[in-house]
Motif scaffolding. Structure first.
Motif, PDB file in Angstrom:
ATOM      1  N   ASP A 185       0.814  -1.217   0.000  1.00 61.10           N
ATOM      2  CA  ASP A 185       0.000   0.000   0.000  1.00 61.10           C
ATOM      3  C   ASP A 185       0.847   1.266   0.000  1.00 61.10           C
ATOM      4  O   ASP A 185       0.447   2.287  -0.540  1.00 61.10           O
TER       5      ASP A 185
ATOM      6  N   SER B 148      -8.064  -3.171  -2.646  1.00 62.51           N
ATOM      7  CA  SER B 148      -9.045  -3.124  -1.567  1.00 62.51           C
ATOM      8  C   SER B 148      -8.548  -3.952  -0.389  1.00 62.51           C
ATOM      9  O   SER B 148      -8.026  -5.046  -0.574  1.00 62.51           O
ATOM     10  N   TRP B 149      -8.726  -3.417   0.814  1.00 63.68           N
ATOM     11  CA  TRP B 149      -8.361  -4.146   2.027  1.00 63.68           C
ATOM     12  C   TRP B 149      -9.372  -5.245   2.327  1.00 63.68           C
ATOM     13  O   TRP B 149      -9.168  -6.053   3.223  1.00 63.68           O
TER      14      TRP B 149
ATOM     15  N   ILE C 256     -10.400  -6.669   6.957  1.00 58.85           N
ATOM     16  CA  ILE C 256      -9.294  -5.842   7.463  1.00 58.85           C
ATOM     17  C   ILE C 256      -9.532  -4.385   7.102  1.00 58.85           C
ATOM     18  O   ILE C 256      -9.828  -4.063   5.957  1.00 58.85           O
ATOM     19  N   LYS C 257      -9.387  -3.525   8.085  1.00 59.88           N
ATOM     20  CA  LYS C 257      -9.458  -2.082   7.840  1.00 59.88           C
ATOM     21  C   LYS C 257      -8.040  -1.521   7.859  1.00 59.88           C
ATOM     22  O   LYS C 257      -7.227  -1.910   8.695  1.00 59.88           O
ATOM     23  N   ARG C 258      -7.776  -0.619   6.951  1.00 60.26           N
ATOM     24  CA  ARG C 258      -6.449  -0.022   6.865  1.00 60.26           C
ATOM     25  C   ARG C 258      -6.035   0.617   8.189  1.00 60.26           C
ATOM     26  O   ARG C 258      -4.927   0.430   8.665  1.00 60.26           O
ATOM     27  N   SER C 259      -6.939   1.354   8.811  1.00 60.62           N
ATOM     28  CA  SER C 259      -6.620   2.026  10.070  1.00 60.62           C
ATOM     29  C   SER C 259      -6.335   1.017  11.180  1.00 60.62           C
ATOM     30  O   SER C 259      -5.446   1.213  12.002  1.00 60.62           O
ATOM     31  N   GLY C 260      -7.080  -0.091  11.191  1.00 61.78           N
ATOM     32  CA  GLY C 260      -6.839  -1.136  12.187  1.00 61.78           C
ATOM     33  C   GLY C 260      -5.516  -1.824  11.972  1.00 61.78           C
ATOM     34  O   GLY C 260      -4.804  -2.157  12.936  1.00 61.78           O
TER      35      GLY C 260
ATOM     36  N   LYS D 259      -2.876  -0.459  10.653  1.00 58.25           N
ATOM     37  CA  LYS D 259      -1.852   0.490  11.109  1.00 58.25           C
ATOM     38  C   LYS D 259      -1.730   0.463  12.627  1.00 58.25           C
ATOM     39  O   LYS D 259      -0.623   0.471  13.174  1.00 58.25           O
TER      40      LYS D 259
ATOM     41  N   PRO E 237     -13.360  -6.995   3.137  1.00 58.81           N
ATOM     42  CA  PRO E 237     -14.407  -6.773   4.127  1.00 58.81           C
ATOM     43  C   PRO E 237     -13.974  -7.012   5.579  1.00 58.81           C
ATOM     44  O   PRO E 237     -14.692  -6.633   6.497  1.00 58.81           O
TER      45      PRO E 237
END
Length: 97
Positions: free
Chosen positions: A23, A70-71, A75-79, A81, A73
């Protein structure tokens, strides 16, 4: 020298570090991701495949360049990090019924 902390085999943060590297690196090739994460070629390739199969992450490859589309459904990018920076290493709290 790598930019990412080394995590033990089987640790989710290994996959997250590969995803974060793809990313964040312009024109992310396998060689660049290996250099950034400190993982070997086979491990990086396997983690990319696992991310797609197990977490619905969409990674495309055009020639040698990987792109994280796309991350997914789960994994969230902010999570991701937060997990990589140690922000999730807080004491657990028991939830009462």
């Amino acid at each position: 020298m790598t930019d990412v902390v080394s995590y033990p085999k089987g640790d989710l943060r290994r996959m997250l570090s590969v995803l974060a590297a793809i990313d964040s690196i312009p024109d992310a090739t396998l060689v660049k991701v290996v250099a950034k994460t400190g993982l070997d070629n086979k491990t990086v390739s396997n983690l990319i495949t696992q991310a797609g199969e197990q977490a619905g992450v969409k990674i495309t490859k055009a020639g040698p360049v990987y792109t994280l589309e796309s991350w997914g459904p789960i994994i969230k990018r902010s999570g991701a990090k937060m997990a990589l920076t140690g922000a999730l290493n807080t004491p657990s709290v028991e939830v009462l019924p």
